[in-house]
Design an enzyme around this catalytic site. Structure first.
Site, PDB file in Angstrom:
ATOM      1  N   TYR A 154       0.930  -1.163  -0.139  1.00 49.35           N
ATOM      2  CA  TYR A 154       0.007  -0.047   0.096  1.00 49.35           C
ATOM      3  C   TYR A 154       0.894   1.226   0.234  1.00 49.35           C
ATOM      4  O   TYR A 154       0.560   2.205  -0.689  1.00 49.35           O
ATOM      5  CB  TYR A 154      -0.920   0.107   1.136  1.00 49.35           C
ATOM      6  N   LYS A 158       0.836   4.094  -3.279  1.00 48.26           N
ATOM      7  CA  LYS A 158       0.618   5.299  -3.003  1.00 48.26           C
ATOM      8  C   LYS A 158       1.985   6.369  -3.188  1.00 48.26           C
ATOM      9  O   LYS A 158       1.553   7.262  -3.781  1.00 48.26           O
ATOM     10  CB  LYS A 158      -0.024   5.637  -1.752  1.00 48.26           C
TER      11      LYS A 158
END
Length: 250
Positions: A154, A158
């Protein structure tokens, strides 16, 4: 007419954005795996055009096909502005490196990074000769700026999305018919993603108690509150390639 395309808009921030935007002067497309009937009921009450496109956005070929289809339905002569919000995302797998299944990592990278990259590219290609206001918003996270144990995929996706957004913004400054490409970090919201985080094990996610505290102490912001701030930002002139953070507006 102002046109909007929003991914992952059947719930959470995406659904809140649709709720705020449905009115007679807007045409909205929302792209997600599931249909939210309450959004269509609201759109009918407000005499607004709301169109649903079913899509598994982690399937990059399907995502591109669906967005191509949307562009065949839009008459550029009717468009005053076009805004594309890449909102769909996932936090799973919440696991330490060495415990992640290959397919889990691939799905995360495809949904969080590859899909918004490819759809940004497609948007710019399809609208290259449209002399209208054009904006792409990539929904990012504060996790892009710091390592969080258990969130390796994650955080990485991002961070990659932020750099892609910044680079696309720099490139667009060189174009005659530029597209504004920005990122927006919404902070901690009371959404399904937060529920997913709280269901993780302490073995995989050492910060779980902190996130449970956010929920128990009422520190999670509502999707509606965050949607208001993002739409207020979009009502003004934005800086191409900039990553905006909700905390700037508190």
């Amino acid at each position: 007419m102002d046109y909007y395309m929003i991914t992952g808009a059947s719930k959470g921030l995406g659904a809140a954005l649709v709720e705020k935007l449905v009115n007679k002067d807007h045409v909205l497309y929302y792209i997600s795996r599931t249909r939210n009937q309450s959004l269509h009921t609201l759109a009918k009450e407000r005499n607004s055009t709301l169109r649903y496109k079913q899509c598994d956005l982690s399937d990059i070929e399907e995502a591109q096909h669906v967005c191509n289809q949307i562009f065949t339905e839009i008459d550029a002569k009717e468009v005053d502005s076009l805004t594309f919000i890449n909102n769909a995302g996932m936090v799973n797998p919440i696991k330490h490196i060495g415990r992640i299944l290959t397919e889990e990592m691939i799905a995360n990278v495809q949904l969080n990074l590859l899909t918004p990259m490819l759809l940004t590219d497609l948007f710019i290609k399809k609208t290259s000769d449209w002399k209208v206001d054009k904006t792409i918003v990539n929904i990012t996270s504060g996790a892009a700026n710091r390592p969080v144990s258990g969130w390796s995929t994650y955080c990485s996706t991002k961070a990659g999305l932020n750099m892609f957004t910044q680079t696309a913004g720099v490139e667009q400054l060189e174009k005659e018919s530029e597209v504004k490409v920005i990122g927006f970090s919404p902070g901690i919201m009371d959404t399904q993603m937060q529920s997913t985080i709280r269901e993780a094990t302490s073995e995989d996610f050492s910060s779980i108690d902190q996130f449970k505290d956010y929920h128990e102490k009422g520190l999670l912001r509502s999707s509606e509150y965050v949607a208001d701030i993002l739409l207020e930002l979009l009502s003004k002139e934005v800086e191409n390639g900039r990553i905006y953070d909700l905390r700037e507006f508190l």
